[in-house]
Scaffold this active site. Structure first.
Site, PDB file in Angstrom:
ATOM      1  N   ARG A 161      41.354  35.201 -56.022  1.00 31.48           N
ATOM      2  CA  ARG A 161      40.298  35.118 -55.014  1.00 31.48           C
ATOM      3  C   ARG A 161      39.992  33.644 -54.672  1.00 31.48           C
ATOM      4  O   ARG A 161      40.840  32.790 -54.851  1.00 31.48           O
ATOM      5  CB  ARG A 161      39.081  35.892 -55.522  1.00 31.48           C
ATOM      6  CG  ARG A 161      39.422  37.372 -55.801  1.00 31.48           C
ATOM      7  CD  ARG A 161      38.235  38.139 -56.342  1.00 31.48           C
ATOM      8  NE  ARG A 161      37.147  38.153 -55.376  1.00 31.48           N
ATOM      9  CZ  ARG A 161      35.894  38.495 -55.687  1.00 31.48           C
ATOM     10  NH1 ARG A 161      35.601  38.866 -56.931  1.00 31.48           N
ATOM     11  NH2 ARG A 161      34.949  38.482 -54.769  1.00 31.48           N
ATOM     12  N   ALA A 172      28.802  35.807 -61.299  1.00 28.49           N
ATOM     13  CA  ALA A 172      29.003  34.457 -60.756  1.00 28.49           C
ATOM     14  C   ALA A 172      28.678  33.361 -61.774  1.00 28.49           C
ATOM     15  O   ALA A 172      29.198  32.240 -61.662  1.00 28.49           O
ATOM     16  CB  ALA A 172      28.158  34.284 -59.501  1.00 28.49           C
ATOM     17  N   ARG A 182      28.149  47.568 -53.864  1.00 27.46           N
ATOM     18  CA  ARG A 182      28.460  46.160 -53.609  1.00 27.46           C
ATOM     19  C   ARG A 182      29.957  45.981 -53.350  1.00 27.46           C
ATOM     20  O   ARG A 182      30.775  46.227 -54.251  1.00 27.46           O
ATOM     21  CB  ARG A 182      28.068  45.350 -54.850  1.00 27.46           C
ATOM     22  CG  ARG A 182      28.458  43.908 -54.786  1.00 27.46           C
ATOM     23  CD  ARG A 182      28.347  43.240 -56.143  1.00 27.46           C
ATOM     24  NE  ARG A 182      28.708  41.856 -56.033  1.00 27.46           N
ATOM     25  CZ  ARG A 182      29.007  41.070 -57.069  1.00 27.46           C
ATOM     26  NH1 ARG A 182      28.968  41.545 -58.302  1.00 27.46           N
ATOM     27  NH2 ARG A 182      29.339  39.822 -56.877  1.00 27.46           N
ATOM     28  N   TYR A 203      35.153  45.759 -55.761  1.00 24.64           N
ATOM     29  CA  TYR A 203      34.662  46.130 -57.086  1.00 24.64           C
ATOM     30  C   TYR A 203      34.746  47.628 -57.386  1.00 24.64           C
ATOM     31  O   TYR A 203      34.424  48.043 -58.499  1.00 24.64           O
ATOM     32  CB  TYR A 203      33.210  45.643 -57.251  1.00 24.64           C
ATOM     33  CG  TYR A 203      33.093  44.136 -57.148  1.00 24.64           C
ATOM     34  CD1 TYR A 203      33.732  43.313 -58.070  1.00 24.64           C
ATOM     35  CD2 TYR A 203      32.371  43.533 -56.125  1.00 24.64           C
ATOM     36  CE1 TYR A 203      33.655  41.923 -57.970  1.00 24.64           C
ATOM     37  CE2 TYR A 203      32.275  42.148 -56.020  1.00 24.64           C
ATOM     38  CZ  TYR A 203      32.922  41.362 -56.950  1.00 24.64           C
ATOM     39  OH  TYR A 203      32.838  39.992 -56.849  1.00 24.64           O
ATOM     40  N   ASN A 238      30.564  40.407 -68.815  1.00 21.60           N
ATOM     41  CA  ASN A 238      30.874  40.150 -67.407  1.00 21.60           C
ATOM     42  C   ASN A 238      29.696  39.346 -66.867  1.00 21.60           C
ATOM     43  O   ASN A 238      28.655  39.914 -66.525  1.00 21.60           O
ATOM     44  CB  ASN A 238      31.071  41.441 -66.613  1.00 21.60           C
ATOM     45  CG  ASN A 238      31.493  41.140 -65.174  1.00 21.60           C
ATOM     46  OD1 ASN A 238      31.480  39.989 -64.737  1.00 21.60           O
ATOM     47  ND2 ASN A 238      31.866  42.182 -64.437  1.00 21.60           N
ATOM     48  N   PRO A 248      24.582  38.730 -62.873  1.00 21.75           N
ATOM     49  CA  PRO A 248      23.963  38.935 -61.581  1.00 21.75           C
ATOM     50  C   PRO A 248      24.769  39.814 -60.633  1.00 21.75           C
ATOM     51  O   PRO A 248      25.993  39.733 -60.585  1.00 21.75           O
ATOM     52  CB  PRO A 248      23.838  37.518 -61.008  1.00 21.75           C
ATOM     53  CG  PRO A 248      24.782  36.692 -61.802  1.00 21.75           C
ATOM     54  CD  PRO A 248      24.850  37.320 -63.156  1.00 21.75           C
ATOM     55  N   ASN A 249      24.029  40.642 -59.929  1.00 19.19           N
ATOM     56  CA  ASN A 249      24.531  41.523 -58.858  1.00 19.19           C
ATOM     57  C   ASN A 249      25.309  42.731 -59.372  1.00 19.19           C
ATOM     58  O   ASN A 249      25.697  43.597 -58.582  1.00 19.19           O
ATOM     59  CB  ASN A 249      25.382  40.735 -57.841  1.00 19.19           C
ATOM     60  CG  ASN A 249      24.605  39.589 -57.217  1.00 19.19           C
ATOM     61  OD1 ASN A 249      23.530  39.827 -56.670  1.00 19.19           O
ATOM     62  ND2 ASN A 249      25.101  38.368 -57.324  1.00 19.19           N
ATOM     63  N   GLU A 307      35.608  38.242 -72.369  1.00 20.73           N
ATOM     64  CA  GLU A 307      35.262  38.098 -70.947  1.00 20.73           C
ATOM     65  C   GLU A 307      35.856  39.275 -70.177  1.00 20.73           C
ATOM     66  O   GLU A 307      37.032  39.617 -70.367  1.00 20.73           O
ATOM     67  CB  GLU A 307      35.855  36.780 -70.435  1.00 20.73           C
ATOM     68  CG  GLU A 307      35.625  36.535 -68.958  1.00 20.73           C
ATOM     69  CD  GLU A 307      36.347  35.283 -68.454  1.00 20.73           C
ATOM     70  OE1 GLU A 307      37.429  34.929 -68.989  1.00 20.73           O
ATOM     71  OE2 GLU A 307      35.829  34.661 -67.513  1.00 20.73           O
ATOM     72  N   HIS A 333      36.148  41.147 -66.194  1.00 25.87           N
ATOM     73  CA  HIS A 333      35.905  41.157 -64.751  1.00 25.87           C
ATOM     74  C   HIS A 333      36.545  42.392 -64.140  1.00 25.87           C
ATOM     75  O   HIS A 333      37.661  42.774 -64.527  1.00 25.87           O
ATOM     76  CB  HIS A 333      36.502  39.926 -64.066  1.00 25.87           C
ATOM     77  CG  HIS A 333      35.905  38.657 -64.559  1.00 25.87           C
ATOM     78  ND1 HIS A 333      34.632  38.258 -64.239  1.00 25.87           N
ATOM     79  CD2 HIS A 333      36.399  37.709 -65.388  1.00 25.87           C
ATOM     80  CE1 HIS A 333      34.368  37.111 -64.842  1.00 25.87           C
ATOM     81  NE2 HIS A 333      35.426  36.757 -65.549  1.00 25.87           N
TER      82      HIS A 333
HETATM   83  C1  DQA Z   1      33.112  39.429 -61.212  1.00 28.46           C
HETATM   84  C2  DQA Z   1      33.892  38.277 -60.559  1.00 28.46           C
HETATM   85  C3  DQA Z   1      32.964  37.133 -60.217  1.00 28.46           C
HETATM   86  O1  DQA Z   1      33.680  36.102 -59.565  1.00 28.46           O
HETATM   87  C4  DQA Z   1      31.853  37.581 -59.283  1.00 28.46           C
HETATM   88  O2  DQA Z   1      30.941  36.533 -59.061  1.00 28.46           O
HETATM   89  C5  DQA Z   1      31.151  38.793 -59.787  1.00 28.46           C
HETATM   90  C6  DQA Z   1      31.950  39.875 -60.347  1.00 28.46           C
HETATM   91  C7  DQA Z   1      34.019  40.658 -61.467  1.00 28.46           C
HETATM   92  O3  DQA Z   1      33.646  41.487 -62.278  1.00 28.46           O
HETATM   93  O4  DQA Z   1      35.062  40.803 -60.803  1.00 28.46           O
HETATM   94  O5  DQA Z   1      29.935  38.927 -59.668  1.00 28.46           O
HETATM   95  O6  DQA Z   1      32.639  38.989 -62.463  1.00 28.46           O
END
Ligand code: DQA
Length: 144
Positions: A109, A79, A19, A24, A76, A11-12, A100, A102
């Site tokens: 954080r 959330a 964003r 990011y 990735n 998501p997002n 995984e 990120h």
């Molecule tokens: C994220 C880190 C997550 O905590 C966050 O919710 C994201 C992006 C990252 O790529 O840094 O959506 O996965």
């Protein structure tokens, strides 16, 4: 047939580029796809990059990665990383290695980002290198 590495985004992440760029970065998901495609070509691999804001799509795509015989999955989960037992179980349910990824380093954080259901099931984690996290994870996946 070249082997494929799935690159699944939660998501997002469709909003990357605009964003919270201070966290990011300014690369879009298309920029990341282009970077991975260039490296995949050099290595004789293919990438299948997808994004969804829906948890179940990510679960289905993890199953599909195994069914399609993918070399590995970069995930990735956004959330959902911090909430999803379903993703944890899906990673455990397949033999395809899942890495995984990120952009940020969640451990530096908010406390709610310190727990990763994905990381507890994944083979490895790369975090904190911005868009380069994907490239580093891809390098690792290509050597599996
Ligand atoms: C994220 C880190 C997550 O905590 C966050 O919710 C994201 C992006 C990252 O790529 O840094 O959506 O996965």
């Amino acid at each position: 047939m070249p082997e494929t590495i799935f690159v699944l985004n939660g998501p997002n992440l469709n909003l990357l580029g605009t964003r919270e760029p201070e966290i990011y970065g300014s690369d879009t998901l298309d920029d990341i796809a282009g970077m991975l495609e260039d490296r995949a070509r050099e290595l004789g691999l293919e990438i299948d990059l997808r994004q969804s804001n829906h948890e179940g799509h990510l679960v289905d795509w993890l199953h599909e990665a195994q069914a399609e015989g993918a070399r590995a999955v970069l995930l990735n989960a956004g959330a959902f990383t911090h909430t999803s037992v379903a993703l944890h179980d899906a990673i455990k349910a397949i033999r395809t290695p899942v890495i995984e990824v990120h952009l940020s380093n969640p451990h530096t954080r908010e406390a709610f980002r310190h727990k990763s259901y994905v990381g507890m099931a994944a083979k490895a984690t790369i975090a904190g290198f911005g868009a380069q996290s994907y490239l580093l994870a891809f390098e690792g996946a290509s050597r599996l």
